[in-house]
Design a protein around this motif. Structure first.
Motif, PDB file in Angstrom:
ATOM      1  N   LEU A 144     -28.266 -27.788 -17.599  1.00  0.00           N
ATOM      2  CA  LEU A 144     -27.891 -26.239 -17.839  1.00  0.00           C
ATOM      3  C   LEU A 144     -27.942 -25.276 -16.333  1.00  0.00           C
ATOM      4  N   GLU A 145     -28.482 -26.076 -15.695  1.00  0.00           N
ATOM      5  CA  GLU A 145     -28.623 -25.513 -14.472  1.00  0.00           C
ATOM      6  C   GLU A 145     -27.156 -25.393 -13.652  1.00  0.00           C
ATOM      7  N   LEU A 146     -27.079 -26.827 -13.539  1.00  0.00           N
ATOM      8  CA  LEU A 146     -25.157 -27.634 -13.269  1.00  0.00           C
ATOM      9  C   LEU A 146     -24.247 -26.611 -13.459  1.00  0.00           C
ATOM     10  N   GLU A 285     -16.051 -10.684 -18.328  1.00  0.00           N
ATOM     11  CA  GLU A 285     -16.318 -11.938 -19.550  1.00  0.00           C
ATOM     12  C   GLU A 285     -17.307 -13.165 -19.118  1.00  0.00           C
ATOM     13  N   ALA A 286     -16.414 -13.578 -17.505  1.00  0.00           N
ATOM     14  CA  ALA A 286     -17.281 -14.884 -17.052  1.00  0.00           C
ATOM     15  C   ALA A 286     -18.809 -14.790 -16.838  1.00  0.00           C
ATOM     16  N   LYS A 287     -18.524 -13.942 -16.416  1.00  0.00           N
ATOM     17  CA  LYS A 287     -20.145 -13.271 -16.225  1.00  0.00           C
ATOM     18  C   LYS A 287     -20.979 -13.372 -17.168  1.00  0.00           C
ATOM     19  N   LEU A 288     -20.597 -12.909 -18.306  1.00  0.00           N
ATOM     20  CA  LEU A 288     -21.438 -12.735 -19.278  1.00  0.00           C
ATOM     21  C   LEU A 288     -21.585 -14.613 -20.237  1.00  0.00           C
ATOM     22  N   ASP A 289     -20.116 -14.893 -19.504  1.00  0.00           N
ATOM     23  CA  ASP A 289     -20.699 -16.398 -20.164  1.00  0.00           C
ATOM     24  C   ASP A 289     -21.300 -17.148 -19.396  1.00  0.00           C
ATOM     25  N   TYR A 290     -21.678 -17.355 -17.886  1.00  0.00           N
ATOM     26  CA  TYR A 290     -23.042 -17.643 -17.045  1.00  0.00           C
ATOM     27  C   TYR A 290     -24.337 -17.121 -17.270  1.00  0.00           C
ATOM     28  N   LEU A 291     -24.334 -15.634 -18.161  1.00  0.00           N
ATOM     29  CA  LEU A 291     -25.441 -15.184 -18.089  1.00  0.00           C
ATOM     30  C   LEU A 291     -26.041 -15.738 -19.312  1.00  0.00           C
ATOM     31  N   GLU A 292     -25.228 -16.015 -20.324  1.00  0.00           N
ATOM     32  CA  GLU A 292     -25.437 -16.605 -21.721  1.00  0.00           C
ATOM     33  C   GLU A 292     -26.342 -18.127 -21.384  1.00  0.00           C
ATOM     34  N   ALA A 296     -30.347 -19.340 -21.774  1.00  0.00           N
ATOM     35  CA  ALA A 296     -30.721 -20.137 -22.649  1.00  0.00           C
ATOM     36  C   ALA A 296     -31.406 -21.009 -21.221  1.00  0.00           C
ATOM     37  N   LYS A 297     -31.365 -20.947 -20.510  1.00  0.00           N
ATOM     38  CA  LYS A 297     -32.043 -21.922 -19.626  1.00  0.00           C
ATOM     39  C   LYS A 297     -33.562 -21.622 -19.567  1.00  0.00           C
ATOM     40  N   ASN A 298     -33.755 -20.378 -19.604  1.00  0.00           N
ATOM     41  CA  ASN A 298     -35.119 -19.524 -19.302  1.00  0.00           C
ATOM     42  C   ASN A 298     -35.887 -19.032 -20.493  1.00  0.00           C
ATOM     43  N   LYS A 299     -35.071 -19.711 -21.714  1.00  0.00           N
ATOM     44  CA  LYS A 299     -36.013 -19.822 -23.094  1.00  0.00           C
ATOM     45  C   LYS A 299     -36.467 -21.127 -23.179  1.00  0.00           C
ATOM     46  N   LYS A 300     -35.250 -22.051 -22.831  1.00  0.00           N
ATOM     47  CA  LYS A 300     -35.954 -24.035 -22.469  1.00  0.00           C
ATOM     48  C   LYS A 300     -37.257 -24.190 -21.170  1.00  0.00           C
ATOM     49  N   SER A 301     -37.319 -23.060 -20.556  1.00  0.00           N
ATOM     50  CA  SER A 301     -38.099 -23.575 -19.369  1.00  0.00           C
ATOM     51  C   SER A 301     -39.840 -22.923 -19.421  1.00  0.00           C
ATOM     52  N   VAL A 302     -39.689 -21.583 -20.926  1.00  0.00           N
ATOM     53  CA  VAL A 302     -41.457 -21.591 -21.730  1.00  0.00           C
ATOM     54  C   VAL A 302     -41.595 -23.070 -22.374  1.00  0.00           C
ATOM     55  N   PHE A 303     -42.466 -23.797 -21.523  1.00  0.00           N
ATOM     56  CA  PHE A 303     -42.515 -24.489 -22.265  1.00  0.00           C
ATOM     57  C   PHE A 303     -43.429 -25.407 -21.182  1.00  0.00           C
ATOM     58  N   PRO A 304     -44.639 -26.349 -21.706  1.00  0.00           N
ATOM     59  CA  PRO A 304     -44.859 -26.831 -21.031  1.00  0.00           C
ATOM     60  C   PRO A 304     -44.306 -27.643 -20.031  1.00  0.00           C
ATOM     61  N   SER A 359     -32.618 -11.752 -19.572  1.00  0.00           N
ATOM     62  CA  SER A 359     -31.711 -10.618 -20.448  1.00  0.00           C
ATOM     63  C   SER A 359     -31.198  -9.176 -19.933  1.00  0.00           C
ATOM     64  N   LEU A 360     -32.058  -8.837 -19.282  1.00  0.00           N
ATOM     65  CA  LEU A 360     -31.654  -7.231 -18.972  1.00  0.00           C
ATOM     66  C   LEU A 360     -29.870  -7.563 -18.204  1.00  0.00           C
ATOM     67  N   ASN A 361     -29.690  -8.533 -17.209  1.00  0.00           N
ATOM     68  CA  ASN A 361     -28.685  -9.297 -16.818  1.00  0.00           C
ATOM     69  C   ASN A 361     -27.474  -8.839 -16.954  1.00  0.00           C
ATOM     70  N   LYS A 362     -27.620  -9.345 -18.839  1.00  0.00           N
ATOM     71  CA  LYS A 362     -27.197  -9.583 -19.458  1.00  0.00           C
ATOM     72  C   LYS A 362     -26.689  -8.730 -20.678  1.00  0.00           C
ATOM     73  N   LEU A 363     -27.988  -7.633 -21.193  1.00  0.00           N
ATOM     74  CA  LEU A 363     -27.718  -6.531 -20.901  1.00  0.00           C
ATOM     75  C   LEU A 363     -26.847  -5.370 -20.361  1.00  0.00           C
ATOM     76  N   HIS A 364     -27.074  -5.595 -19.242  1.00  0.00           N
ATOM     77  CA  HIS A 364     -26.046  -4.298 -18.325  1.00  0.00           C
ATOM     78  C   HIS A 364     -24.729  -4.819 -17.892  1.00  0.00           C
ATOM     79  N   ALA A 365     -24.038  -6.319 -18.060  1.00  0.00           N
ATOM     80  CA  ALA A 365     -23.316  -6.935 -18.283  1.00  0.00           C
ATOM     81  C   ALA A 365     -22.584  -6.581 -19.502  1.00  0.00           C
TER      82      ALA A 365
END
Length: 465
Positions: A144-146, A285-292, A296-304, A359-365
């Protein structure tokens, strides 16, 4: 239901001199080149992310010469020399794994506790692989980072196109302003010459007793007014010329620039189009695409963080002066190890805050997209309506201009015969000048509206390239 297509009559061709200067601006202007900074920086950032998982070679060597007191719990006496050499080759992969191959050579010269010489040499090799199975399970976060970096690069590319289009539109408007001021200067020169000819005529008639002195005073007053307008037009022309020279970063000769001709224009039709290719819309639209993906990346990071590692190690010792001949992978002295480690951030505060920000960045976009879409739609309506009116007004003002030229000519003829007053001639002169200015005003508004429409459709740069 059939879709209604609104047709407006616009000139779809770019004048040769404007095309030439716009291409020059896009090609050589430092202003335009500087726009590439963010895009080039983002490309380097993406490349850095891709290369962060390349092979790494580590080499270190340590020398030690120690006379420290060893104390009673050691088998060696003070006065020892050691040399440690370490070499490793490491590689991280996109699937959340790390591979390491390393070798360590250790050479010790000292004395045993009884004072006898003591020499130890050792060599070991280690082969280790670690696989992350928690937050970065099979490299899902790394991938996802890449992907985020790739999409950010695409966003910067589209944003660059949008900024370049806006800069080009500003240049085109500056060029049209120069055309306007050049036209007004030429018209002002003509008006001044007419007033000079009128002043000469009235001066002779007053001298001959054919006209009253008041006519001469009125003529001089009108003549001085035209001279003032001529000076104002000259200063405005100089200002517009300087502005264009700053854009092109060179001197501009007025012969390079065409003035407007007051005549009927053959207008080609252009249809109302979708705003799907508007660069601002594509950019958000391109900005919203990478913010999605950021969410997703940050959701997966809330894990051991769970790491499973396997190690294969070999070594060999030598207590004589002889060289070490073994200790490499495949030798008899083997140690195998499997380890599992789990790191659990208490509360996941950092990860949760990162998710909130994403999430706030995506809402703003999302709100930004809605605002941009509404603004573009209203701007399109305004331009379409304005262009329709301007085309009609240009046709009307050209007819009025022809009438004003004929009217002034007729008033001059009648005045020379004493059949009309000088005030009527001056009013006819003013009508002509105002009509000329109206044409220039409508022409400028129409040209700017047309190129603004191309910018709105995302076609402006393409039109000039």
């Amino acid at each position: 239901m059939r879709q209604m297509i609104i047709i407006l009559f616009l000139s779809s061709s770019v004048s040769a001199d404007l095309l030439k200067h716009a291409k020059e601006y896009l090609g050589v202007s430092t202003e335009v080149k500087n726009l590439n900074y963010n895009f080039e920086a983002q490309k380097i950032s993406q490349l850095s992310e891709e290369l962060s998982r390349s092979w790494n070679l580590t080499l270190s060597e340590t020398y030690s010469d120690s006379d420290l007191d060893k104390g009673p719990f050691t088998f060696s006496a003070p006065g020892e020399k050691t040399k440690t050499t370490y070499l490793s080759l490491e590689k991280e992969n996109i699937y959340g794994g790390e591979f390491t191959l390393s070798g360590t050579y250790y050479d010790f010269d000292g004395k045993a506790s009884d004072g006898s010489p003591r020499s130890i040499k050792s060599y070991s090799q280690e082969l280790k692989y670690t696989q992350y199975l928690g937050a970065n399970f099979l490299g899902r976060v790394s991938k996802l980072e890449l992907r985020i970096k790739e999409k950010e690069t695409q966003y910067q590319k589209v944003s660059l196109a949008g900024v370049k289009s806006k800069e080009l539109l500003e240049f085109v408007n500056n060029y049209i302003d120069l055309q306007r001021d050049l036209t007004l200067k030429k018209l002002s020169d003509k008006a001044y010459k007419r007033s000079q000819a009128r002043l000469n005529l009235v001066s002779r008639q007053v001298k001959d007793g054919l006209k009253e002195k008041v006519d001469l005073l009125s003529t001089k007053n009108s003549h001085f007014g035209q001279r003032e307008q001529q000076k104002v037009a000259g200063q405005q022309l100089k200002s517009s010329k300087n502005l264009l020279e700053a854009k092109l970063e060179r001197k501009v000769v007025l012969d390079e620039v065409s003035s407007f001709k007051i005549k009927n224009i053959n207008l080609d039709p252009i249809e109302k189009k979708s705003i799907a290719n508007n660069i601002d819309m594509k950019s958000i639209e391109a900005k919203l695409d990478y913010l999605e993906d950021e969410i997703a990346k940050n959701k997966k990071s809330v894990f051991p963080t769970i790491a499973l590692s396997a190690t294969y190690e070999t070594n060999n010792f030598e207590t004589t002066k002889s060289p070490i001949l073994d200790g490499t992978i495949g030798s008899d002295n083997v140690n195998k190890e499997i380890a599992l480690s789990v790191v659990i951030p208490i509360g996941y505060d950092a990860q949760k805050n990162a998710l909130k920000i994403a999430s706030l960045n995506k809402l703003h976009a999302t709100y930004e997209k809605k605002i941009i879409k509404n603004r573009i739609e209203k701007r399109l309506e305004t331009l379409m309506s304005a262009l329709d009116v301007l085309d009609q007004n240009i046709e009307s003002v050209v007819n009025r201009y022809n009438l004003a030229v004929s009217s002034l000519k007729e008033y001059n003829r009648l005045y020379s015969r004493g059949r009309v007053s000088l005030d009527q001639v001056i009013r006819a002169e003013e009508d002509l000048i105002n009509t000329e200015k109206s044409f220039v005003q409508f022409k400028v508004e129409r040209e700017k509206s047309y190129y603004s429409l191309l910018d709105l459709y995302g076609e402006l740069v393409q039109e000039f390239l």
